[in-house]
Design a protein around this motif. Structure first.
Motif, PDB file in Angstrom:
ATOM      1  N   THR A  32      38.178 -54.738  -3.920  1.00 35.71           N
ATOM      2  CA  THR A  32      38.412 -53.300  -4.045  1.00 35.71           C
ATOM      3  C   THR A  32      37.103 -52.563  -4.279  1.00 35.71           C
ATOM      4  O   THR A  32      36.130 -53.133  -4.772  1.00 35.71           O
ATOM      5  CB  THR A  32      39.381 -52.985  -5.205  1.00 35.71           C
ATOM      6  N   SER A  33      37.094 -51.297  -3.910  1.00 31.51           N
ATOM      7  CA  SER A  33      35.983 -50.405  -4.227  1.00 31.51           C
ATOM      8  C   SER A  33      36.450 -49.472  -5.332  1.00 31.51           C
ATOM      9  O   SER A  33      37.441 -48.758  -5.168  1.00 31.51           O
ATOM     10  CB  SER A  33      35.569 -49.592  -3.003  1.00 31.51           C
ATOM     11  N   SER A  34      35.749 -49.509  -6.459  1.00 32.43           N
ATOM     12  CA  SER A  34      36.209 -48.751  -7.629  1.00 32.43           C
ATOM     13  C   SER A  34      35.457 -47.446  -7.851  1.00 32.43           C
ATOM     14  O   SER A  34      35.574 -46.836  -8.899  1.00 32.43           O
ATOM     15  CB  SER A  34      36.095 -49.630  -8.876  1.00 32.43           C
ATOM     16  N   GLY A  35      34.649 -47.044  -6.882  1.00 33.48           N
ATOM     17  CA  GLY A  35      33.965 -45.762  -7.027  1.00 33.48           C
ATOM     18  C   GLY A  35      32.539 -45.897  -7.516  1.00 33.48           C
ATOM     19  O   GLY A  35      32.033 -46.990  -7.751  1.00 33.48           O
ATOM     20  N   ALA A  46      34.777 -59.561   2.372  1.00 37.19           N
ATOM     21  CA  ALA A  46      35.246 -58.241   1.950  1.00 37.19           C
ATOM     22  C   ALA A  46      36.595 -57.955   2.584  1.00 37.19           C
ATOM     23  O   ALA A  46      36.732 -57.958   3.809  1.00 37.19           O
ATOM     24  CB  ALA A  46      34.242 -57.174   2.361  1.00 37.19           C
ATOM     25  N   ARG A  47      37.584 -57.741   1.746  1.00 37.89           N
ATOM     26  CA  ARG A  47      38.885 -57.253   2.219  1.00 37.89           C
ATOM     27  C   ARG A  47      39.573 -56.567   1.064  1.00 37.89           C
ATOM     28  O   ARG A  47      39.884 -57.190   0.057  1.00 37.89           O
ATOM     29  CB  ARG A  47      39.768 -58.376   2.759  1.00 37.89           C
ATOM     30  N   TYR A  48      39.786 -55.265   1.205  1.00 38.53           N
ATOM     31  CA  TYR A  48      40.334 -54.458   0.126  1.00 38.53           C
ATOM     32  C   TYR A  48      41.853 -54.486   0.190  1.00 38.53           C
ATOM     33  O   TYR A  48      42.503 -53.578   0.703  1.00 38.53           O
ATOM     34  CB  TYR A  48      39.813 -53.034   0.215  1.00 38.53           C
ATOM     35  N   ASN A  49      42.404 -55.546  -0.360  1.00 37.77           N
ATOM     36  CA  ASN A  49      43.836 -55.746  -0.319  1.00 37.77           C
ATOM     37  C   ASN A  49      44.220 -56.689  -1.453  1.00 37.77           C
ATOM     38  O   ASN A  49      43.349 -57.159  -2.190  1.00 37.77           O
ATOM     39  CB  ASN A  49      44.247 -56.334   1.036  1.00 37.77           C
ATOM     40  N   THR A  50      45.494 -56.979  -1.587  1.00 41.06           N
ATOM     41  CA  THR A  50      45.943 -57.881  -2.643  1.00 41.06           C
ATOM     42  C   THR A  50      45.885 -59.344  -2.211  1.00 41.06           C
ATOM     43  O   THR A  50      46.091 -60.240  -3.024  1.00 41.06           O
ATOM     44  CB  THR A  50      47.369 -57.528  -3.080  1.00 41.06           C
ATOM     45  N   THR A  51      45.629 -59.596  -0.925  1.00 43.97           N
ATOM     46  CA  THR A  51      45.398 -60.950  -0.431  1.00 43.97           C
ATOM     47  C   THR A  51      44.137 -60.946   0.420  1.00 43.97           C
ATOM     48  O   THR A  51      43.793 -59.928   1.032  1.00 43.97           O
ATOM     49  CB  THR A  51      46.579 -61.459   0.414  1.00 43.97           C
ATOM     50  N   VAL A  52      43.467 -62.077   0.477  1.00 42.25           N
ATOM     51  CA  VAL A  52      42.173 -62.124   1.158  1.00 42.25           C
ATOM     52  C   VAL A  52      42.307 -62.118   2.671  1.00 42.25           C
ATOM     53  O   VAL A  52      41.412 -61.681   3.379  1.00 42.25           O
ATOM     54  CB  VAL A  52      41.367 -63.349   0.672  1.00 42.25           C
ATOM     55  N   GLY A  53      43.436 -62.600   3.191  1.00 41.10           N
ATOM     56  CA  GLY A  53      43.643 -62.590   4.633  1.00 41.10           C
ATOM     57  C   GLY A  53      42.835 -63.656   5.356  1.00 41.10           C
ATOM     58  O   GLY A  53      42.310 -64.593   4.754  1.00 41.10           O
ATOM     59  N   GLU A  54      42.721 -63.490   6.655  1.00 38.64           N
ATOM     60  CA  GLU A  54      42.009 -64.460   7.495  1.00 38.64           C
ATOM     61  C   GLU A  54      40.518 -64.444   7.185  1.00 38.64           C
ATOM     62  O   GLU A  54      39.917 -63.383   7.004  1.00 38.64           O
ATOM     63  CB  GLU A  54      42.242 -64.116   8.966  1.00 38.64           C
ATOM     64  N   LEU A  55      39.927 -65.630   7.160  1.00 36.48           N
ATOM     65  CA  LEU A  55      38.487 -65.750   6.937  1.00 36.48           C
ATOM     66  C   LEU A  55      37.757 -65.842   8.269  1.00 36.48           C
ATOM     67  O   LEU A  55      38.345 -66.233   9.281  1.00 36.48           O
ATOM     68  CB  LEU A  55      38.183 -66.997   6.098  1.00 36.48           C
ATOM     69  N   PRO A  56      36.463 -65.514   8.287  1.00 34.93           N
ATOM     70  CA  PRO A  56      35.683 -65.713   9.503  1.00 34.93           C
ATOM     71  C   PRO A  56      35.659 -67.184   9.901  1.00 34.93           C
ATOM     72  O   PRO A  56      35.808 -68.075   9.054  1.00 34.93           O
ATOM     73  CB  PRO A  56      34.283 -65.221   9.111  1.00 34.93           C
ATOM     74  N   ALA A  57      35.441 -67.450  11.175  1.00 35.43           N
ATOM     75  CA  ALA A  57      35.407 -68.822  11.679  1.00 35.43           C
ATOM     76  C   ALA A  57      34.309 -69.631  10.983  1.00 35.43           C
ATOM     77  O   ALA A  57      33.233 -69.113  10.674  1.00 35.43           O
ATOM     78  CB  ALA A  57      35.178 -68.822  13.186  1.00 35.43           C
ATOM     79  N   ASN A 108      35.081 -57.828  -7.643  1.00 29.41           N
ATOM     80  CA  ASN A 108      35.102 -59.075  -6.890  1.00 29.41           C
ATOM     81  C   ASN A 108      35.712 -60.187  -7.728  1.00 29.41           C
ATOM     82  O   ASN A 108      35.737 -60.112  -8.963  1.00 29.41           O
ATOM     83  CB  ASN A 108      33.669 -59.482  -6.517  1.00 29.41           C
ATOM     84  N   ARG A 109      36.148 -61.236  -7.043  1.00 31.30           N
ATOM     85  CA  ARG A 109      36.601 -62.445  -7.701  1.00 31.30           C
ATOM     86  C   ARG A 109      35.779 -63.630  -7.182  1.00 31.30           C
ATOM     87  O   ARG A 109      35.629 -63.799  -5.965  1.00 31.30           O
ATOM     88  CB  ARG A 109      38.089 -62.694  -7.423  1.00 31.30           C
ATOM     89  N   GLN A 115      41.840 -49.532   2.890  1.00 32.12           N
ATOM     90  CA  GLN A 115      42.041 -50.097   1.549  1.00 32.12           C
ATOM     91  C   GLN A 115      43.519 -50.023   1.249  1.00 32.12           C
ATOM     92  O   GLN A 115      44.094 -48.962   1.159  1.00 32.12           O
ATOM     93  CB  GLN A 115      41.237 -49.354   0.481  1.00 32.12           C
ATOM     94  N   LYS A 116      44.122 -51.186   1.084  1.00 27.97           N
ATOM     95  CA  LYS A 116      45.554 -51.269   0.813  1.00 27.97           C
ATOM     96  C   LYS A 116      45.742 -51.907  -0.544  1.00 27.97           C
ATOM     97  O   LYS A 116      45.237 -52.991  -0.803  1.00 27.97           O
ATOM     98  CB  LYS A 116      46.253 -52.088   1.889  1.00 27.97           C
ATOM     99  N   GLY A 117      46.450 -51.243  -1.381  1.00 27.64           N
ATOM    100  CA  GLY A 117      46.677 -51.776  -2.723  1.00 27.64           C
ATOM    101  C   GLY A 117      45.584 -51.326  -3.647  1.00 27.64           C
ATOM    102  O   GLY A 117      45.669 -50.290  -4.269  1.00 27.64           O
ATOM    103  N   GLY A 118      44.505 -52.086  -3.702  1.00 27.66           N
ATOM    104  CA  GLY A 118      43.401 -51.762  -4.596  1.00 27.66           C
ATOM    105  C   GLY A 118      43.630 -52.277  -6.007  1.00 27.66           C
ATOM    106  O   GLY A 118      42.781 -52.135  -6.869  1.00 27.66           O
ATOM    107  N   ALA A 119      44.794 -52.888  -6.257  1.00 30.69           N
ATOM    108  CA  ALA A 119      45.063 -53.467  -7.568  1.00 30.69           C
ATOM    109  C   ALA A 119      44.486 -54.873  -7.622  1.00 30.69           C
ATOM    110  O   ALA A 119      43.846 -55.334  -6.688  1.00 30.69           O
ATOM    111  CB  ALA A 119      46.564 -53.492  -7.806  1.00 30.69           C
ATOM    112  N   ALA A 120      44.713 -55.551  -8.745  1.00 32.78           N
ATOM    113  CA  ALA A 120      44.224 -56.913  -8.872  1.00 32.78           C
ATOM    114  C   ALA A 120      44.872 -57.791  -7.820  1.00 32.78           C
ATOM    115  O   ALA A 120      46.032 -57.608  -7.453  1.00 32.78           O
ATOM    116  CB  ALA A 120      44.530 -57.433 -10.262  1.00 32.78           C
TER     117      ALA A 120
END
Length: 281
Positions: free
Chosen positions: A256-259, A234-245, A266-267, A62-67
């Protein structure tokens, strides 16, 4: 008469030395590749306790975890919950801007969320558009069996404008081998069995929730579901990154996981009217 213990001391010294050598060897063994998996076997969770995103931090971090940042399009905030959250304060979430929710309904063919009624009905009653999800365990029963169990225990769908299609939560196995002992082809076949059965029962294509790294490892990055099944990535970061094929865009992003108290955040990739459109089919 004094008791002489020199013989005892001489006997203990080699034993203590041997014990020290053994402990050193064990410490070295635990640093070797693969040792962690053996050590982790003692913390395998109880069946039924798996929840959406449970393996994301362990495997992807989990990197960032912010909006999230860098999203020009309007997005709509949502949460996902399970029995870990217990009775949810839905009014509080609604007032904070959360407009949609997914609730864990089932796992395998052996578990039903004991808080499902409060969570599923409670989110609906405050005005949220909501749906339910199924945590897949492909090593226990067939995809068809689990889809039927899901539909029969909270995973159905109705065109009331406030019910989202069901979600297949397919991710790391918290109870054992990450790909549930299946080959990549076997995993694709299992997923196909689930989504085909779900559509036959409900008339809707199930949403697929997964992480790109798991999908790549366990399905061979199969591209055959992108034209039919909406993607929840699912990607716990400030950008979604690469998507599955196979998917050119995501429908939902768990960022993010908020506990344990408020669930994961989610967005939805669009304004509220797009959430409504997915609900209406």
């Amino acid at each position: 008469m004094p008791v002489h213990r020199s013989g005892t001391a001489k006997t203990l010294r080699p034993r203590l030395a041997a014990a020290g050598t053994l402990l050193s060897a064990l410490a070295l063994l635990l640093t070797l590749p693969g040792a962690a998996s053996a050590a982790d076997s003692s913390v395998i969770p109880e069946r039924g306790t798996a929840r959406m995103g449970q393996g994301v931090i362990a495997h992807d971090g989990q990197k960032g975890g912010a909006a999230p940042i860098g999203t020009a399009a309007v997005q709509t905030e949502g949460v996902d919950v399970s029995s870990h959250q217990g009775n949810v304060a839905w009014s509080t979430l609604w007032n904070s801007g959360v407009k949609w929710a997914y609730v864990k309904a089932t796992e395998g063919t052996y578990y039903k969320n004991t808080y499902f009624a409060q969570q599923y009905n409670g989110s609906y009653n405050v005005g949220m558009i909501r749906g339910s999800y199924h945590f897949a365990t492909p090593d226990t029963t067939s995809g068809a069996a689990q889809a039927n169990y899901f539909v029969d225990n909270g995973g159905g769908w109705s065109r009331d404008g406030k019910t989202l299609p069901g979600v297949l939560d397919i991710e790391w196995n918290p109870y054992g081998a990450q790909c549930y002992g299946k080959t990549q082809a076997g995993m694709v076949a299992w997923i196909r069995d689930f989504v085909n059965t779900y559509k036959a029962r409900t008339g809707r294509d199930a949403v697929i929730y997964t992480a790109t790294s798991w999908w790549t490892t366990c399905t061979g990055n199969n591209a055959s579901f992108g034209t039919t099944n909406p993607l929840w990535v699912a990607r716990y970061n400030t950008t979604v990154g690469e998507l599955p094929a196979g998917w050119g865009f995501y429908t939902m992003w768990q960022y993010t996981s908020s506990g344990p108290t408020v669930g994961d955040h989610n967005r939805f990739n669009g304004a509220l009217d797009r959430v409504q459109a997915l609900a209406n089919g």
